[in-house]
Design an enzyme around this catalytic site. Structure first.
Site, PDB file in Angstrom:
ATOM      1  N   ASP A  70       0.809  -1.172  -0.018  1.00  0.00           N
ATOM      2  CA  ASP A  70      -0.111   0.192  -0.006  1.00  0.00           C
ATOM      3  C   ASP A  70       0.876   1.210   0.070  1.00  0.00           C
ATOM      4  OD1 ASP A  70       0.857  -0.607   2.392  1.00  0.00           O
ATOM      5  OD2 ASP A  70      -1.191  -1.090   3.329  1.00  0.00           O
ATOM      6  N   ASN A 138      -7.978  -3.112  13.994  1.00  0.00           N
ATOM      7  CA  ASN A 138      -9.186  -3.478  13.627  1.00  0.00           C
ATOM      8  C   ASN A 138      -9.232  -4.728  12.492  1.00  0.00           C
ATOM      9  OD1 ASN A 138      -7.991  -2.358  11.071  1.00  0.00           O
ATOM     10  ND2 ASN A 138      -9.502  -0.801  11.072  1.00  0.00           N
ATOM     11  N   HIS A 140      -7.398  -5.076  10.028  1.00  0.00           N
ATOM     12  CA  HIS A 140      -6.949  -4.808   8.690  1.00  0.00           C
ATOM     13  C   HIS A 140      -5.844  -5.426   7.854  1.00  0.00           C
ATOM     14  CE1 HIS A 140      -4.790  -0.906   9.392  1.00  0.00           C
ATOM     15  NE2 HIS A 140      -3.966  -1.921   9.270  1.00  0.00           N
ATOM     16  N   GLU A 145      -9.713  -2.267   4.863  1.00  0.00           N
ATOM     17  CA  GLU A 145     -10.387  -2.079   6.230  1.00  0.00           C
ATOM     18  C   GLU A 145     -11.521  -2.702   6.314  1.00  0.00           C
ATOM     19  OE1 GLU A 145      -8.727  -0.424   8.342  1.00  0.00           O
ATOM     20  OE2 GLU A 145      -8.213   1.793   7.672  1.00  0.00           O
TER      21      GLU A 145
HETATM   22  C1  F6R Z   1       1.546  -1.904   6.175  1.00  0.00           C
HETATM   23  C2  F6R Z   1      -0.031  -2.232   6.199  1.00  0.00           C
HETATM   24  C3  F6R Z   1      -0.546  -2.532   7.533  1.00  0.00           C
HETATM   25  C4  F6R Z   1       0.262  -2.609   8.692  1.00  0.00           C
HETATM   26  C5  F6R Z   1      -0.639  -2.770   9.821  1.00  0.00           C
HETATM   27  C6  F6R Z   1      -0.106  -2.803  11.262  1.00  0.00           C
HETATM   28  O1  F6R Z   1       1.874  -1.717   4.897  1.00  0.00           O
HETATM   29  O2  F6R Z   1      -0.303  -2.562   5.007  1.00  0.00           O
HETATM   30  O3  F6R Z   1      -1.717  -3.291   7.123  1.00  0.00           O
HETATM   31  O4  F6R Z   1       0.825  -3.711   8.470  1.00  0.00           O
HETATM   32  O5  F6R Z   1      -1.427  -1.348   9.895  1.00  0.00           O
HETATM   33  O6  F6R Z   1       0.804  -1.898  11.347  1.00  0.00           O
HETATM   34  P1  F6R Z   1       2.287  -1.650  12.439  1.00  0.00           P
HETATM   35  O7  F6R Z   1       3.042  -2.776  12.172  1.00  0.00           O
HETATM   36  O8  F6R Z   1       2.306  -0.202  12.553  1.00  0.00           O
HETATM   37  O9  F6R Z   1       1.211  -2.191  13.865  1.00  0.00           O
END
Ligand code: F6R
Length: 243
Positions: A70, A138, A140, A145
């Site tokens: 992303d 959440n 994701h 989401e």
């Molecule tokens: C990052 C991504 C997100 C993160 C997720 C966890 O490229 O796509 O799905 O993997 O938000 O983020 P952290 O590791 O910061 O808790």
């Protein structure tokens, strides 16, 4: 439904080291591997460990191509909180991956065309061999989401307030994440041959529980992974709810 394999470690550092070894092993077994990469706090220490393994020798990314999950829409080029900047800082600038081989979703110009081109570029490589995933509080995966269709592909998405709040600390003081991003879809992720999901910390316990101990549900995008035949979850005991 398939049950993923859980590999549980006592510390975050032990998780990072094991995941880095997993990635290195995949590249050593297939030097032209196509990797699906993630950003976020979870992967900072994993990439640091991977760089350490690279420096030890016997590991090259010269033939690898990578596709990140992303990227935010609307950040100026070179913004320190863009995922391109993250990847350059934490991985790309420190390994021998050719500059043109580290892809992130296009977020300029005709973004919908760029999304189609991203899917086509992944397909032209024969798909993703190893997809790395973190998990949001959440549930994701990527920026899919809750409510994201399980057959979704690379597209523009709105970020939820909880994701914006969780990622605000990655931005310079006084700035907040943009409201939109481009993400690979749940369906894109599901096409990867192997998936490694990493969860560290007690704040991921609820999402991990919902993802893998309940029936798949659109409320928890990570629960789609139940239907994937080759998922390995690396986590610490805190993310397992201290069990
Ligand atoms: C990052 C991504 C997100 C993160 C997720 C966890 O490229 O796509 O799905 O993997 O938000 O983020 P952290 O590791 O910061 O808790």
């Amino acid at each position: 439904m398939n049950t993923p394999e859980f590999r549980v470690f006592g510390t975050a550092q032990a998780v990072a080291s094991a995941v880095a070894q997993h990635i290195a092993g995949a590249v050593q077994a297939n030097p032209a591997a196509t990797l699906g990469l993630a950003t976020g706090k979870t992967f900072i220490s994993i990439y640091a460990e991977l760089i350490a393994l690279y420096r030890q020798g016997g590991l090259s990314f010269a033939e690898v191509e990578s596709f990140n999950l992303d990227e935010y829409i609307g950040l100026p080029a070179g913004h320190p909180a863009s995922f391109r900047s993250y990847m350059e800082e934490h991985l790309f600038s420190q390994i021998d991956l050719p500059a043109q081989s580290g892809h992130l979703p296009g977020v300029e110009g005709d973004i919908e065309q760029a999304c189609r081109d991203y899917e086509a570029a992944i397909a032209a490589r024969g798909g993703i061999d190893l997809q790395l995933l973190g998990i949001g509080q959440n549930g994701h995966i990527g920026f899919n989401e809750p409510g994201s269709p399980f057959d979704s592909h690379t597209r523009i998405v709105d970020l939820t307030p909880s994701t914006i709040a969780a990622n605000t600390s990655d931005f310079p003081e006084g700035e907040v994440p943009p409201p939109q991003a481009v993400t690979m879809g749940v369906g894109t992720i599901m096409q990867a041959k192997e998936i490694v999901l990493v969860a560290i910390g007690a704040n991921k316990a609820e999402a991990l529980d919902k993802a893998f101990r309940a029936e798949p549900s659109l409320d928890c995008p990570a629960s789609a992974l139940h239907n994937h035949p080759h998922v390995i979850v690396y986590c610490d005991e805190a993310a397992m709810g201290g069990k």
